[in-house]
Design a protein around this motif. Structure first.
Motif, PDB file in Angstrom:
ATOM      1  N   VAL A 318      27.698  46.791  53.822  1.00 14.30           N
ATOM      2  CA  VAL A 318      29.130  46.566  54.048  1.00 14.30           C
ATOM      3  C   VAL A 318      29.904  46.819  52.761  1.00 14.30           C
ATOM      4  CG1 VAL A 318      30.885  44.846  54.613  1.00 14.30           C
ATOM      5  CG2 VAL A 318      28.757  44.950  55.927  1.00 14.30           C
ATOM      6  N   LEU A 319      29.343  46.396  51.644  1.00 15.00           N
ATOM      7  CA  LEU A 319      29.996  46.592  50.352  1.00 15.00           C
ATOM      8  C   LEU A 319      30.264  48.064  50.090  1.00 15.00           C
ATOM      9  CD1 LEU A 319      30.970  45.740  47.581  1.00 15.00           C
ATOM     10  CD2 LEU A 319      28.596  45.792  46.814  1.00 15.00           C
ATOM     11  N   GLU A 320      29.263  48.896  50.368  1.00 11.30           N
ATOM     12  CA  GLU A 320      29.430  50.329  50.157  1.00 11.30           C
ATOM     13  C   GLU A 320      30.532  50.891  51.055  1.00 11.30           C
ATOM     14  OE1 GLU A 320      28.118  52.119  47.706  1.00 11.30           O
ATOM     15  OE2 GLU A 320      27.366  50.170  47.069  1.00 11.30           O
ATOM     16  N   GLN A 321      30.613  50.396  52.269  1.00 17.72           N
ATOM     17  CA  GLN A 321      31.650  50.853  53.190  1.00 17.72           C
ATOM     18  C   GLN A 321      33.030  50.453  52.670  1.00 17.72           C
ATOM     19  OE1 GLN A 321      30.455  49.001  56.872  1.00 17.72           O
ATOM     20  NE2 GLN A 321      28.930  50.561  57.335  1.00 17.72           N
ATOM     21  N   LEU A 322      33.122  49.239  52.155  1.00 17.25           N
ATOM     22  CA  LEU A 322      34.395  48.755  51.625  1.00 17.25           C
ATOM     23  C   LEU A 322      34.814  49.553  50.398  1.00 17.25           C
ATOM     24  CD1 LEU A 322      33.850  44.905  52.007  1.00 17.25           C
ATOM     25  CD2 LEU A 322      35.398  46.336  53.330  1.00 17.25           C
ATOM     26  N   LYS A 323      33.868  49.843  49.540  1.00 20.72           N
ATOM     27  CA  LYS A 323      34.163  50.630  48.344  1.00 20.72           C
ATOM     28  C   LYS A 323      34.684  52.009  48.743  1.00 20.72           C
ATOM     29  CE  LYS A 323      30.868  48.573  45.109  1.00 20.72           C
ATOM     30  NZ  LYS A 323      29.598  48.780  44.354  1.00 20.72           N
ATOM     31  N   ALA A 324      34.028  52.588  49.720  1.00 26.53           N
ATOM     32  CA  ALA A 324      34.434  53.920  50.168  1.00 26.53           C
ATOM     33  C   ALA A 324      35.848  53.918  50.734  1.00 26.53           C
ATOM     34  CB  ALA A 324      33.451  54.434  51.220  1.00 26.53           C
ATOM     35  N   ASP A 325      36.273  52.776  51.245  1.00 29.95           N
ATOM     36  CA  ASP A 325      37.610  52.667  51.828  1.00 29.95           C
ATOM     37  C   ASP A 325      38.659  52.253  50.790  1.00 29.95           C
ATOM     38  OD1 ASP A 325      36.887  53.440  54.363  1.00 29.95           O
ATOM     39  OD2 ASP A 325      36.346  51.421  54.986  1.00 29.95           O
ATOM     40  N   GLY A 326      38.233  52.072  49.554  1.00 28.27           N
ATOM     41  CA  GLY A 326      39.178  51.859  48.474  1.00 28.27           C
ATOM     42  C   GLY A 326      39.789  50.498  48.304  1.00 28.27           C
ATOM     43  N   VAL A 327      39.069  49.469  48.558  1.00 33.87           N
ATOM     44  CA  VAL A 327      39.620  48.131  48.335  1.00 33.87           C
ATOM     45  C   VAL A 327      39.621  47.805  46.848  1.00 33.87           C
ATOM     46  CG1 VAL A 327      39.315  45.705  48.822  1.00 33.87           C
ATOM     47  CG2 VAL A 327      38.739  47.384  50.522  1.00 33.87           C
ATOM     48  N   ASN A 328      40.585  46.992  46.433  1.00 37.23           N
ATOM     49  CA  ASN A 328      40.678  46.587  45.041  1.00 37.23           C
ATOM     50  C   ASN A 328      39.685  45.457  44.783  1.00 37.23           C
ATOM     51  OD1 ASN A 328      41.536  46.048  42.404  1.00 37.23           O
ATOM     52  ND2 ASN A 328      43.071  44.588  43.118  1.00 37.23           N
ATOM     53  N   ILE A 329      38.550  45.823  44.165  1.00 33.84           N
ATOM     54  CA  ILE A 329      37.500  44.848  43.909  1.00 33.84           C
ATOM     55  C   ILE A 329      37.472  44.509  42.425  1.00 33.84           C
ATOM     56  CG2 ILE A 329      35.036  44.413  43.896  1.00 33.84           C
ATOM     57  CD1 ILE A 329      36.286  44.418  46.634  1.00 33.84           C
ATOM     58  N   VAL A 330      37.476  43.223  42.135  1.00 34.06           N
ATOM     59  CA  VAL A 330      37.490  42.767  40.746  1.00 34.06           C
ATOM     60  C   VAL A 330      36.192  42.034  40.425  1.00 34.06           C
ATOM     61  CG1 VAL A 330      38.669  41.330  39.052  1.00 34.06           C
ATOM     62  CG2 VAL A 330      39.992  42.534  40.811  1.00 34.06           C
ATOM     63  N   GLU A 331      35.501  42.493  39.406  1.00 33.27           N
ATOM     64  CA  GLU A 331      34.278  41.834  38.954  1.00 33.27           C
ATOM     65  C   GLU A 331      34.661  40.654  38.052  1.00 33.27           C
ATOM     66  OE1 GLU A 331      31.154  42.731  39.601  1.00 33.27           O
ATOM     67  OE2 GLU A 331      31.343  44.769  40.438  1.00 33.27           O
ATOM     68  N   VAL A 332      33.835  39.623  38.046  1.00 33.32           N
ATOM     69  CA  VAL A 332      34.048  38.476  37.159  1.00 33.32           C
ATOM     70  C   VAL A 332      33.078  38.620  35.992  1.00 33.32           C
ATOM     71  CG1 VAL A 332      33.920  35.978  36.913  1.00 33.32           C
ATOM     72  CG2 VAL A 332      34.812  36.975  39.025  1.00 33.32           C
ATOM     73  N   GLU A 333      33.621  38.878  34.811  1.00 32.14           N
ATOM     74  CA  GLU A 333      32.779  39.096  33.632  1.00 32.14           C
ATOM     75  C   GLU A 333      32.179  37.800  33.098  1.00 32.14           C
ATOM     76  OE1 GLU A 333      32.016  42.031  32.622  1.00 32.14           O
ATOM     77  OE2 GLU A 333      33.393  43.104  33.967  1.00 32.14           O
ATOM     78  N   ASP A 334      32.959  36.736  33.134  1.00 36.77           N
ATOM     79  CA  ASP A 334      32.498  35.451  32.592  1.00 36.77           C
ATOM     80  C   ASP A 334      32.771  34.350  33.617  1.00 36.77           C
ATOM     81  OD1 ASP A 334      31.754  33.270  31.103  1.00 36.77           O
ATOM     82  OD2 ASP A 334      33.419  33.391  29.677  1.00 36.77           O
ATOM     83  N   ILE A 335      31.711  33.784  34.164  1.00 37.80           N
ATOM     84  CA  ILE A 335      31.864  32.775  35.203  1.00 37.80           C
ATOM     85  C   ILE A 335      32.143  31.382  34.634  1.00 37.80           C
ATOM     86  CG2 ILE A 335      29.465  31.991  35.389  1.00 37.80           C
ATOM     87  CD1 ILE A 335      31.821  32.852  38.314  1.00 37.80           C
ATOM     88  N   THR A 336      31.994  31.207  33.336  1.00 35.56           N
ATOM     89  CA  THR A 336      32.132  29.884  32.714  1.00 35.56           C
ATOM     90  C   THR A 336      33.457  29.183  33.036  1.00 35.56           C
ATOM     91  OG1 THR A 336      30.700  30.601  30.900  1.00 35.56           O
ATOM     92  CG2 THR A 336      31.983  28.599  30.549  1.00 35.56           C
ATOM     93  N   PRO A 337      34.611  29.854  32.931  1.00 40.15           N
ATOM     94  CA  PRO A 337      35.872  29.170  33.247  1.00 40.15           C
ATOM     95  C   PRO A 337      35.918  28.670  34.692  1.00 40.15           C
ATOM     96  CG  PRO A 337      36.295  31.206  32.056  1.00 40.15           C
ATOM     97  CD  PRO A 337      34.851  31.224  32.444  1.00 40.15           C
ATOM     98  N   TRP A 338      35.307  29.394  35.592  1.00 40.32           N
ATOM     99  CA  TRP A 338      35.265  28.990  36.999  1.00 40.32           C
ATOM    100  C   TRP A 338      34.416  27.723  37.155  1.00 40.32           C
ATOM    101  CZ3 TRP A 338      37.521  32.326  40.814  1.00 40.32           C
ATOM    102  CH2 TRP A 338      38.006  33.542  40.297  1.00 40.32           C
ATOM    103  N   GLN A 339      33.295  27.707  36.469  1.00 41.61           N
ATOM    104  CA  GLN A 339      32.407  26.536  36.526  1.00 41.61           C
ATOM    105  C   GLN A 339      33.094  25.300  35.957  1.00 41.61           C
ATOM    106  OE1 GLN A 339      29.144  28.319  34.302  1.00 41.61           O
ATOM    107  NE2 GLN A 339      27.914  28.434  36.175  1.00 41.61           N
ATOM    108  N   GLU A 340      33.784  25.491  34.872  1.00 44.32           N
ATOM    109  CA  GLU A 340      34.484  24.361  34.250  1.00 44.32           C
ATOM    110  C   GLU A 340      35.595  23.840  35.165  1.00 44.32           C
ATOM    111  OE1 GLU A 340      33.820  22.661  31.494  1.00 44.32           O
ATOM    112  OE2 GLU A 340      32.009  23.883  31.318  1.00 44.32           O
ATOM    113  N   ALA A 341      36.260  24.752  35.849  1.00 48.55           N
ATOM    114  CA  ALA A 341      37.373  24.369  36.722  1.00 48.55           C
ATOM    115  C   ALA A 341      36.914  23.513  37.892  1.00 48.55           C
ATOM    116  CB  ALA A 341      38.088  25.619  37.236  1.00 48.55           C
TER     117      ALA A 341
END
Length: 364
Positions: A318-341
Motif C-alpha cells: 500500500v505504501l508503494e501505491q501511495l508513493k506513486a500517487d504523490g502523497v506528501n509523506i514526512v519521515e520523523v528523523e528524531d522520535i525523542t521529542p514525541w516520546q517526551e511529549a
C-alpha cells in the motif's frame, strides 16, 4: 478523480525511560464504503479462497453475525475473511460466519455497545484492542500506550504468550459479556492532515479526530493539538469540510477509506502499533458445544498466523501505491521529542499496572 496517498512504516523506537517501550496500537477509518460482503470478499486473497472452497451450510447450522468497520481489502478485512473460511471449513458448515464489513453495523463503539448490551444482533466483531478501554478494559489499554511495542516481533512475542490470554479473557471475567478469541495487528499508526506538516510542532492548535479513548486523547493533547471525538463513519466528511484538521490510522486503512483525497499529508510517527482482537459475546460462545468452541479457537489461531504473514507485506504494498500517487509523506528523523511529549500519558495510564506493563515491555 481519486488521488491516492502514501504512507510507510515507521519502525519506531527507543525505550522511553521506565515508562515506555516502543511503538503501540489502533482502529480504522471511514469514508465512502460498505459493500456487500460477498462482492467485497472477491477483493482479497483470503476471500477468494473462501469463495473457492465454499462450504454448504448444514441443515442445523449456527450463524454468527460478525461486524467489521473496515472494508475487506484491508489487513483486518482479509484477516476476518480468513477466519470465516477456517471456521466454516473446520466445522463442515455447522458454523457459518455472516461477515458484515464496511461499517454497515456501525463503528466500533456502536458495535461494542450492542454486544455489551446483550442485543443479540451482533455475535462477534473485530475491534481495535484499545476500543475496550472505555468499557473497563484496563489490561487492553496498556496495548495502546504510545511507543510500547518497538517492532512487530515485540508485539507477536506478546500476542503468542500466556499473558495475552489473560488480556483476552479480562472482559468476560469482569462480567462484561464478551471475550477475546485471538490477536492480530494492522500495522503502525500515523497521523495524517489536511494541510502540510513538517514535525511535532505542526500539531499545535490543530483539531485531530480521536475515538472516545483516554489514551488517544492524552496523546493528541500531549502533542499540542485539540482532541476532537468524532464517529469514525463521519471522519471522511469531517476532514472534507474542515470540522477536523487531521486524524490517525494504519496505512492500509488510510488508503482503503480514501482519506488521501481529503487529507493528503502523512507524518510517519508510528505512535502505536494497531493491535486488534476478535471478540465474541458470552451468550454466543455459550450456545456452542465444546467441540464447536474448539473449532472457533483453532480457526482463530489460523487467522492470527495468517494476519502475521500478510500484515507487513500488505503495508509495504500500500505504501508503494501511495508513493506513486504523490502523497506528501514526512519521515520523523528524531522520535525523542514525541516520546517526551507522551510520557505523562504513559505514567498516568499505567498507575496500578506498572509491573504488568513492564512485563509487556520486557518481551521485546
Amino acid at each position: 478523480m481519486k488521488k491516492k496517498i502514501i504512507a510507510t512504516i515507521l519502525a519506531a523506537a527507543t525505550v522511553l525511560s521506565m515508562t515506555a517501550c516502543g511503538v503501540s496500537a489502533p482502529e480504522a477509518p471511514a469514508a465512502p464504503a460498505a459493500t456487500d460482503a460477498t462482492a467485497a470478499a472477491a477483493e482479497t486473497p483470503a476471500a477468494d479462497a473462501t469463495a473457492a472452497e465454499a462450504v454448504t451450510p448444514a441443515a442445523d447450522a449456527i450463524t454468527l453475525v460478525m461486524a467489521e468497520v473496515n472494508n475487506l481489502d484491508t489487513i483486518v478485512g482479509m484477516t476476518d475473511a480468513k477466519f470465516k473460511e477456517e471456521v466454516e471449513k473446520r466445522s463442515n458448515g455447522s458454523i457459518i460466519i455472516d461477515l458484515q464489513p464496511g461499517g454497515v453495523l456501525g463503528d466500533e463503539a456502536a458495535v461494542l455497545d450492542s454486544m455489551l448490551g446483550g442485543g443479540g444482533t451482533i455475535d462477534m466483531s473485530r475491534i481495535s484492542a484499545f476500543a475496550l478501554t472505555p468499557y473497563g478494559g484496563e489490561k487492553s489499554m496498556l496495548l495502546s500506550l504510545p511507543y510500547t511495542f518497538v517492532n512487530r516481533e515485540h508485539f507477536w512475542n506478546f500476542a503468542n504468550s500466556d499473558l495475552a490470554q489473560e488480556f483476552l479473557l479480562e472482559p468476560s471475567e469482569k462480567g462484561r459479556g464478551i471475550r477475546g478469541l485471538f490477536y492480530g495487528e494492522e500495522g503502525f499508526r500515523h497521523f495524517f492532515t489536511r494541510e502540510p506538516i513538517t514535525g511535532i510542532e505542526s500539531f499545535k492548535g490543530m483539531k485531530l479526530r480521536v475515538s472516545t479513548d483516554p489514551v488517544m486523547t492524552g496523546l493528541v493533547e500531549g502533542l499540542g493539538a485539540s482532541a476532537t471525538p468524532i464517529d469514525f463513519n463521519e471522519l471522511y466528511q469531517s476532514l472534507q469540510t474542515g470540522v477536523v484538521d487531521g486524524a490517525e490510522q494504519p496505512i492500509a486503512n488510510y488508503k482503503s477509506k480514501a482519506f488521501p483525497e481529503v487529507a493528503p499529508n502523512m507524518i510517519l510517527d508510528g505512535h502505536t502499533l494497531g493491535a486488534i482482537q476478535v471478540v465474541i459475546t458470552d451468550d454466543a460462545w455459550n450456545k456452542l458445544t465444546p467441540e464447536q468452541q474448539e473449532i472457533i479457537t483453532e480457526a482463530g489461531k489460523a487467522a492470527s498466523e495468517y494476519n502475521r504473514s500478510i500484515s507487513e507485506e500488505k503495508e509495504k504494498e500500500v505504501l508503494e501505491q501511495l508513493k506513486a500517487d504523490g502523497v506528501n509523506i514526512v519521515e520523523v528523523e528524531d522520535i525523542t521529542p514525541w516520546q517526551e511529549a507522551v510520557k505523562p500519558v504513559i505514567e498516568e495510564n499505567t498507575k496500578g499496572q506498572e509491573d504488568l506493563y513492564k512485563k509487556i515491555c520486557d518481551m521485546k
